[in-house]
Design a protein around this motif. Structure first.
Motif, PDB file in Angstrom:
ATOM      1  N   CYS A  33      50.881  43.415  39.505  1.00 56.45           N
ATOM      2  CA  CYS A  33      49.466  42.761  38.949  1.00 56.45           C
ATOM      3  C   CYS A  33      48.396  44.133  38.938  1.00 56.45           C
ATOM      4  N   LEU A  34      48.428  45.316  39.865  1.00 58.14           N
ATOM      5  CA  LEU A  34      47.660  46.299  39.694  1.00 58.14           C
ATOM      6  C   LEU A  34      47.860  46.920  38.390  1.00 58.14           C
ATOM      7  N   PHE A  35      49.180  47.186  38.144  1.00 55.56           N
ATOM      8  CA  PHE A  35      49.358  47.902  36.853  1.00 55.56           C
ATOM      9  C   PHE A  35      48.883  47.180  35.694  1.00 55.56           C
ATOM     10  N   ASN A  36      49.018  45.911  35.516  1.00 58.67           N
ATOM     11  CA  ASN A  36      48.413  45.108  34.472  1.00 58.67           C
ATOM     12  C   ASN A  36      46.872  45.345  34.462  1.00 58.67           C
ATOM     13  N   ILE A  37      46.197  45.151  35.846  1.00 67.64           N
ATOM     14  CA  ILE A  37      44.675  45.124  35.587  1.00 67.64           C
ATOM     15  C   ILE A  37      44.457  46.632  35.253  1.00 67.64           C
ATOM     16  N   SER A  38      45.099  47.617  35.676  1.00 70.75           N
ATOM     17  CA  SER A  38      44.766  48.880  35.296  1.00 70.75           C
ATOM     18  C   SER A  38      44.731  48.990  33.751  1.00 70.75           C
ATOM     19  N   GLU A  39      46.060  48.428  33.099  1.00 72.30           N
ATOM     20  CA  GLU A  39      46.107  48.681  31.941  1.00 72.30           C
ATOM     21  C   GLU A  39      44.951  47.964  31.092  1.00 72.30           C
ATOM     22  N   LEU A  40      44.325  46.872  31.431  1.00 74.16           N
ATOM     23  CA  LEU A  40      43.407  46.068  30.882  1.00 74.16           C
ATOM     24  C   LEU A  40      42.130  47.211  31.013  1.00 74.16           C
ATOM     25  N   TYR A  41      41.994  47.495  32.040  1.00 71.63           N
ATOM     26  CA  TYR A  41      40.650  48.465  32.083  1.00 71.63           C
ATOM     27  C   TYR A  41      40.696  49.794  31.347  1.00 71.63           C
ATOM     28  N   ALA A  42      41.954  50.226  31.288  1.00 72.47           N
ATOM     29  CA  ALA A  42      42.213  51.650  30.483  1.00 72.47           C
ATOM     30  C   ALA A  42      42.181  51.370  28.933  1.00 72.47           C
ATOM     31  N   GLY A  43      42.226  50.172  28.547  1.00 64.95           N
ATOM     32  CA  GLY A  43      41.982  49.789  27.177  1.00 64.95           C
ATOM     33  C   GLY A  43      40.669  49.845  26.670  1.00 64.95           C
ATOM     34  N   ASP A  44      39.754  50.009  27.575  1.00 62.41           N
ATOM     35  CA  ASP A  44      38.353  50.061  27.371  1.00 62.41           C
ATOM     36  C   ASP A  44      37.707  51.423  27.808  1.00 62.41           C
ATOM     37  N   PRO A  45      37.188  52.597  26.850  1.00 61.50           N
ATOM     38  CA  PRO A  45      37.034  53.838  27.406  1.00 61.50           C
ATOM     39  C   PRO A  45      35.847  53.591  28.586  1.00 61.50           C
ATOM     40  N   GLN A  46      34.846  52.339  28.585  1.00 58.66           N
ATOM     41  CA  GLN A  46      33.856  52.376  29.306  1.00 58.66           C
ATOM     42  C   GLN A  46      34.249  51.875  30.860  1.00 58.66           C
ATOM     43  N   SER A  47      35.677  51.333  31.054  1.00 58.52           N
ATOM     44  CA  SER A  47      36.305  51.026  32.190  1.00 58.52           C
ATOM     45  C   SER A  47      37.234  51.962  32.641  1.00 58.52           C
ATOM     46  N   MET A  48      37.423  53.281  32.023  1.00 56.79           N
ATOM     47  CA  MET A  48      38.554  54.043  32.281  1.00 56.79           C
ATOM     48  C   MET A  48      38.695  54.359  33.757  1.00 56.79           C
ATOM     49  N   PHE A  49      37.331  54.486  34.482  1.00 56.52           N
ATOM     50  CA  PHE A  49      37.395  54.859  35.732  1.00 56.52           C
ATOM     51  C   PHE A  49      37.788  53.818  36.654  1.00 56.52           C
ATOM     52  N   LYS A  50      37.475  52.761  36.239  1.00 55.48           N
ATOM     53  CA  LYS A  50      37.903  51.434  37.336  1.00 55.48           C
ATOM     54  C   LYS A  50      39.456  51.501  37.131  1.00 55.48           C
ATOM     55  N   ALA A  51      40.055  51.751  36.045  1.00 59.69           N
ATOM     56  CA  ALA A  51      41.486  51.892  35.832  1.00 59.69           C
ATOM     57  C   ALA A  51      42.210  52.773  36.655  1.00 59.69           C
ATOM     58  N   ILE A  52      41.444  53.836  36.976  1.00 60.85           N
ATOM     59  CA  ILE A  52      42.004  55.041  37.794  1.00 60.85           C
ATOM     60  C   ILE A  52      41.764  54.476  39.076  1.00 60.85           C
ATOM     61  N   ASP A  53      40.903  53.876  39.683  1.00 54.85           N
ATOM     62  CA  ASP A  53      40.617  53.316  41.008  1.00 54.85           C
ATOM     63  C   ASP A  53      41.663  52.266  41.201  1.00 54.85           C
TER      64      ASP A  53
END
Length: 181
Positions: free
Chosen positions: A67-87
């Motif tokens: 689930c965390l991998f899926n969530i990070s993939e969602l965030y990584a798809g949006d340049p504005q949310s890249m740092f959320k994906a890293i978190d």
């Protein structure tokens, strides 16, 4: 895709009736995956979060990490949310340290890829090097190769960045020289 979605919904309801949380979590996560594929990111995020909580209650580390991998993939798809994906991936790394091995390696490799995309080369190198060692310990040779390729990209990018910075500095110096003459 519609049929798969309806089947997962039906299965989720049946798992709820028999109170089988792992089955519910799997169906909810799969529904999130379908929504992600459709571009329904808010709905997908909600389902991944819900599934993660069920996996947590069931103490299913693999499910939580998925689930965390899926969530990070969602965030990584949006340049504005890249740092959320890293978190989110940092959370996955911390969670996976308990078991090490393949889970930790995958978490670290995914984190390294995002750190590379955000130009955090030094930390990316550390993460991918650790992932490479963990994959090597697990005899996951194709994943070791992926890590080697990422390390090579980091090296090449750092060389290009350094060369550009040096060229920029030389150009500024020569302009100053010319102005003084």
């Amino acid at each position: 895709m519609e049929e798969a979605l309806s089947r997962f919904e039906e299965a989720k309801e049946l798992y709820q009736v028999v109170e089988y949380q792992p089955g519910q979590a799997h169906c909810i996560c799969s529904i999130g995956g379908i929504e992600q594929h459709r571009g329904q990111m808010d709905e997908a995020l909600s389902h991944f979060e819900e599934a993660k909580e069920l996996y947590l209650l069931d103490q299913d580390l693999g499910g939580q990490l998925n689930c965390l991998f899926n969530i990070s993939e969602l965030y990584a798809g949006d340049p504005q949310s890249m740092f959320k994906a890293i978190d989110v991936l940092q959370e996955a790394v911390n969670l996976s340290k308990a078991v090490g091995g393949y889970y930790e390696a995958r978490s670290r490799k995914n984190l390294a890829q995002l750190l590379f995309r955000t130009s955090q080369y030094l930390v990316a190198r550390e993460e991918v090097s650790r992932a490479r060692q963990l994959y090597s310990d697990c005899f996951a040779t194709s994943d070791v190769d992926d890590c080697d390729n990422l390390l090579q990209k980091i090296d090449e990018t750092e060389r290009l960045t350094t060369t550009r910075q040096n060229d920029s500095g030389r150009n500024a110096s020569s302009k100053q020289c010319c102005q003084l003459s």
